[in-house]
Design a protein around this motif. Structure first.
Motif, mmCIF file in Angstrom:
data_model
loop_
_atom_site.group_PDB
_atom_site.id
_atom_site.type_symbol
_atom_site.label_atom_id
_atom_site.label_comp_id
_atom_site.label_asym_id
_atom_site.label_seq_id
_atom_site.Cartn_x
_atom_site.Cartn_y
_atom_site.Cartn_z
ATOM 1 N N TRP A 1 0.870 -1.176 0.000
ATOM 2 C CA TRP A 1 0.000 0.000 0.000
ATOM 3 C C TRP A 1 0.908 1.227 0.000
ATOM 4 N N TYR A 2 0.771 2.075 -1.023
ATOM 5 C CA TYR A 2 1.553 3.304 -1.077
ATOM 6 C C TYR A 2 0.899 4.279 -2.045
ATOM 7 N N PRO A 3 0.795 5.547 -1.641
ATOM 8 C CA PRO A 3 1.089 6.075 -0.305
ATOM 9 C C PRO A 3 -0.101 5.866 0.630
ATOM 10 N N VAL A 4 0.170 5.824 1.908
ATOM 11 C CA VAL A 4 -0.899 5.741 2.897
ATOM 12 C C VAL A 4 -0.848 6.971 3.778
ATOM 13 N N SER A 5 -1.976 7.298 4.367
ATOM 14 C CA SER A 5 -2.022 8.448 5.281
ATOM 15 C C SER A 5 -2.275 7.938 6.693
ATOM 16 N N LEU A 6 -1.642 8.563 7.649
ATOM 17 C CA LEU A 6 -1.795 8.203 9.049
ATOM 18 C C LEU A 6 -3.056 8.873 9.592
ATOM 19 N N THR A 7 -4.027 8.058 10.047
ATOM 20 C CA THR A 7 -5.264 8.637 10.591
ATOM 21 C C THR A 7 -5.305 8.604 12.107
ATOM 22 N N LYS A 8 -4.507 7.697 12.709
ATOM 23 C CA LYS A 8 -4.496 7.626 14.167
ATOM 24 C C LYS A 8 -3.259 6.858 14.622
ATOM 25 N N SER A 9 -2.744 7.200 15.789
ATOM 26 C CA SER A 9 -1.642 6.444 16.382
ATOM 27 C C SER A 9 -1.796 6.480 17.887
ATOM 28 N N GLY A 10 -1.129 5.553 18.562
ATOM 29 C CA GLY A 10 -1.225 5.507 20.012
ATOM 30 C C GLY A 10 -0.569 4.251 20.538
ATOM 31 N N TYR A 11 -0.984 3.829 21.719
ATOM 32 C CA TYR A 11 -0.419 2.640 22.353
ATOM 33 C C TYR A 11 -1.537 1.660 22.679
ATOM 34 N N ALA A 12 -1.360 0.413 22.258
ATOM 35 C CA ALA A 12 -2.349 -0.624 22.508
ATOM 36 C C ALA A 12 -2.100 -1.253 23.872
ATOM 37 N N ILE A 13 -2.934 -2.213 24.249
ATOM 38 C CA ILE A 13 -2.715 -2.968 25.478
ATOM 39 C C ILE A 13 -1.334 -3.602 25.420
ATOM 40 N N GLY A 14 -0.603 -3.509 26.517
ATOM 41 C CA GLY A 14 0.767 -4.001 26.514
ATOM 42 C C GLY A 14 1.759 -2.923 26.132
ATOM 43 N N GLU A 15 1.242 -1.675 25.963
ATOM 44 C CA GLU A 15 2.096 -0.525 25.641
ATOM 45 C C GLU A 15 2.837 -0.695 24.328
ATOM 46 N N ARG A 16 2.216 -1.412 23.385
ATOM 47 C CA ARG A 16 2.795 -1.538 22.048
ATOM 48 C C ARG A 16 2.237 -0.420 21.179
ATOM 49 N N PRO A 17 3.096 0.352 20.497
ATOM 50 C CA PRO A 17 2.578 1.425 19.647
ATOM 51 C C PRO A 17 1.797 0.885 18.454
ATOM 52 N N PHE A 18 0.767 1.613 18.044
ATOM 53 C CA PHE A 18 -0.015 1.200 16.884
ATOM 54 C C PHE A 18 -0.241 2.386 15.959
ATOM 55 N N VAL A 19 -0.545 2.072 14.701
ATOM 56 C CA VAL A 19 -0.950 3.089 13.733
ATOM 57 C C VAL A 19 -2.182 2.580 12.985
ATOM 58 N N ILE A 20 -3.038 3.507 12.618
ATOM 59 C CA ILE A 20 -4.141 3.198 11.704
ATOM 60 C C ILE A 20 -3.883 4.000 10.439
ATOM 61 N N LEU A 21 -3.794 3.285 9.325
ATOM 62 C CA LEU A 21 -3.434 3.885 8.047
ATOM 63 C C LEU A 21 -4.585 3.757 7.057
ATOM 64 N N GLU A 22 -4.636 4.698 6.131
ATOM 65 C CA GLU A 22 -5.659 4.641 5.089
ATOM 66 C C GLU A 22 -4.995 4.737 3.722
ATOM 67 N N PHE A 23 -5.454 3.888 2.814
ATOM 68 C CA PHE A 23 -4.904 3.820 1.457
ATOM 69 C C PHE A 23 -5.955 4.324 0.480
ATOM 70 N N ALA A 24 -5.638 5.413 -0.217
ATOM 71 C CA ALA A 24 -6.600 6.012 -1.141
ATOM 72 C C ALA A 24 -6.374 5.582 -2.586
ATOM 73 N N GLY A 25 -5.308 4.827 -2.832
ATOM 74 C CA GLY A 25 -4.985 4.446 -4.199
ATOM 75 C C GLY A 25 -5.768 3.243 -4.694
ATOM 76 N N LYS A 26 -5.436 2.821 -5.902
ATOM 77 C CA LYS A 26 -6.065 1.646 -6.502
ATOM 78 C C LYS A 26 -5.135 0.451 -6.359
ATOM 79 N N GLY A 27 -5.709 -0.680 -6.091
ATOM 80 C CA GLY A 27 -4.914 -1.898 -5.929
ATOM 81 C C GLY A 27 -5.790 -3.015 -5.411
ATOM 82 N N LYS A 28 -5.164 -4.149 -5.167
ATOM 83 C CA LYS A 28 -5.885 -5.292 -4.627
ATOM 84 C C LYS A 28 -5.657 -5.322 -3.113
ATOM 85 N N PHE A 29 -6.658 -5.797 -2.391
ATOM 86 C CA PHE A 29 -6.576 -5.745 -0.936
ATOM 87 C C PHE A 29 -6.499 -7.127 -0.285
#
Length: 637
Positions: free
Chosen positions: A50-78
């Motif tokens: 997936w490229y390019p993607v935009s970062l819509t949210k980030s933070g820390y999940a249970i266990g203090e592991r960092p996470f990101v939520i990304l969005e892909f606006a391009g065309k491709g297979k998922f």
């Protein structure tokens, strides 16, 4: 170094490891050809990036592991990106250091993806744009299987060596000589006998559980009784889905269960039973979190770019890193202490087979290791939990879906033969669960005859259950021979679909759902061995205003394993002049498909194509003798 005097079971394990290495090479070569060799633009087109993607949210999940939520606006297979996949987040920004960071997908929803990162902090470049996601080859599974095989091969004069001899059939499994305890109310004789076998086994117990025979119910009751005499039971399965189901059932039975594994691969419904979930709810976790945040802040200060960077700045950076490390070490020490407290209090620890190699279990040994769904597990993976136990319990059904093996040579060398298959052939005693509680006895009839030598019985609770309509024959075959419904192949893929066959299925489906107008429609599943047929059926049903409102599930046979519905349609797809049936030849896949229905099974296919195969010829004869045999012409008028 192998010698002439080496025991046969060690030689067999060496051969198994060689087959595993072939599979690893095949898997990596596929990844290299399909992913690594392609430029980014092609990877995006083919759905491996997936490229390019935009970062819509980030933070820390249970266990203090960092996470990101990304969005892909391009065309491709998922379809290549799935929950549980290992991926690599990358930046194309000049000077990004390091430019990649790995993580695991927690969920994919159309063009959105949540990734839990394998790091303490997110990279500085995460919000600067020009970022993307690549699928990566995750060799950890292979590495843990190789290590487990090496331990089994090199074991000498210890419990693992004794289990190796028992599992190979060279040494007979032993059992305690004691009377059966009080029977578990609500379980049948075979289930109670299986529980007894598990309790009195000293080395190995093998439980053969065909479809609908209550294997999970039996296993949960057995674990409850084991917990009365053992500190902690290790319960494993090859897939996260199977482990999550087992965790849920054990918790419902009132047991203190801790689910070990990557939090991103765990179903949301059992988060509270995970180690991370329990840590997060512990009163001490707030203090640990504060220390971790302080350490992260110090690392960020140390990494901050400065235009002037001399001796004083260098010393300041060293001191910041030193303080951050001290705080991190302290937080780790506190967390390790909490982890041990939680695991010590657990009656059952659940994880995948590979998850048994998790660092938190490094110094733990168990009296009993359960391997559920053992017929879907590669044998090398089974040796991971076996290396942590004194006794092994294998449960499953080798007549259902086998584990996936990509390398034909590895398959030829026996990698696809599971441990439970070998044990059912070698060991003197095993327990067959012989009463099924899912389906009408005619639905199980052909499967029972073909796979289980007629040993299964249908419970009186389900034996004669039918749909409350006129056309309620439990087993129906609709023959498309002579209708011109030939299969089609999707260009660039090996998967096939058959639009004509679906039109026949749809007409029968109209009649079925029409019979329930004004009443509750039964649960329905449309399944097929071919993914392209599933995609085609999904598209057609979604566009149909009548059928789209019905309670219909559509999936591949593989994807539907472990589920059931009142009515199941199987679309066989294959229809060609050469009578080629492809992987319909995998009869175990068809056994899974034919045993998902509770009240009615409808199979649609071309008898002229499938009838040349003895298995399907036998099924057609069974339908003529005991079911209803229709022709597709009846639905074309």
């Amino acid at each position: 170094m192998q010698t002439d005097k080496e025991p046969a079971e060690i030689e067999a394990l060496r051969k198994l490891k060689a087959a595993l290495l072939l599979e690893k090479e095949e898997d990596f070569e596929w990844h290299r050809k399909q992913v690594l060799s392609l430029p980014l633009e092609r990877r995006v087109q083919e759905g491996y990036s997936w490229y390019p993607v935009s970062l819509t949210k980030s933070g820390y999940a249970i266990g203090e592991r960092p996470f990101v939520i990304l969005e892909f606006a391009g065309k491709g297979k998922f379809q290549h990106f799935r929950s549980g996949n290992t991926v690599q987040l990358f930046s194309r920004q000049a000077g990004a250091q390091p430019p990649e960071m790995q993580g695991v997908i927690q969920f994919v929803e159309k063009s959105r993806m949540k990734i839990i990162m394998n790091a303490k902090d997110l990279p500085d470049w995460i919000s600067l744009g020009m970022i993307g996601v690549d699928l990566v080859f995750d060799e950890r599974t292979y590495r843990e299987m190789e290590k487990a095989l090496d331990r089994a091969i090199n074991a000498g004069k210890d419990r693992l060596a004794e289990l190796r001899s028992v599992l190979s059939g060279r040494q007979e499994a032993s059992f305690e000589n004691r009377q059966m305890q009080a029977l578990v109310a609500g379980l049948n004789d075979a289930q109670n006998t299986a529980i007894h076998e598990i309790l009195i086994a000293r080395d190995l117990a093998v439980i053969h559980g065909p479809p609908g025979t209550g294997k999970t119910t039996t296993l949960v009751q057995a674990i409850r009784q084991l917990c009365a005499v053992e500190n902690t039971v290790l319960a494993t399965a090859p897939s996260n889905t199977a482990v999550d189901l087992l965790t849920e059932k054990l918790a419902e039975a009132g047991l203190e269960v801790v689910r070990i594994g990557n939090i991103s691969r765990v179903d949301d419904s059992i988060i509270s039973h995970t180690l991370e979930g329990k840590l997060a709810r512990h009163p001490e976790s707030k203090n640990i979190k504060k220390v971790k945040i302080q350490a992260a802040d110090l690392r960020r200060q140390a990494q901050r770019y400065k235009r002037r960077f001399g001796h004083e700045e260098r010393e300041e950076r060293k001191n910041l890193y030193r303080e951050a490390k001290a705080l991190s070490d302290w937080a780790l020490e506190l967390e390790d202490r909490l982890v041990n407290q939680i695991l010590d209090a657990a009656q059952v620890i659940t994880c995948t087979l590979i998850g048994a190699a998790h660092p938190v279990l490094d110094n733990r040994q168990f009296k009993t290791a359960i391997i559920d769904e053992a017929a879907q597990a590669l044998e090398p993976a089974c040796w991971v939990p076996i290396g942590k136990a004194s006794k092994v319990v294998l449960t499953g059904d080798p007549h259902q879906l086998p584990p996936t093996v990509k390398s034909p040579e590895a398959q030829r060398r026996g990698l696809g033969i599971t441990m439970i298959e070998r044990c059912l052939e070698r060991v003197e005693r095993s327990s067959l669960l012989n009463v099924q509680y899912r389906m009408n006895e005619l639905i199980m009839g052909y499967s029972n005859e073909r796979f289980y030598n007629g040993a299964l019985q249908a419970s009186e609770l389900v034996r004669f259950q039918k749909l409350p309509i006129a056309d309620n024959d439990p087993v129906v075959f609709i023959d498309t021979a002579g209708c011109g419904f030939e299969e089609a192949v999707v260009e660039g893929h090996l998967s096939r679909f058959n639009p004509g066959e679906f039109t026949t299925l749809r007409e029968h489906l109209y009649q079925l759902t029409g019979a329930f107008i004004g009443g509750a429609c039964p649960s329905i599943a449309l399944i097929s061995p071919y993914k392209e047929q599933v995609i085609y059926m999904e598209q057609q049903i979604a566009q149909d205003p009548v059928l789209s409102a019905a309670p219909i599930t559509i999936n591949t046979i593989d994807g539907f394993q472990g589920q059931e519905r009142e009515v199941v349609y199987i679309s066989l797809v294959r229809s060609n002049e050469k009578c080629e049936i492809g992987f319909l030849k995998d009869y175990r896949r068809m056994n899974v498909a034919m045993t998902r229905a509770r009240k009615q099974l409808i199979v649609i296919g071309d008898s002229a194509t499938i009838g040349v195969d003895p298995f399907y010829a036998g099924f057609l004869e069974f339908c003529e003798a005991f079911g209803k045999y229709l022709t597709a012409w009846e639905f074309m008028l």
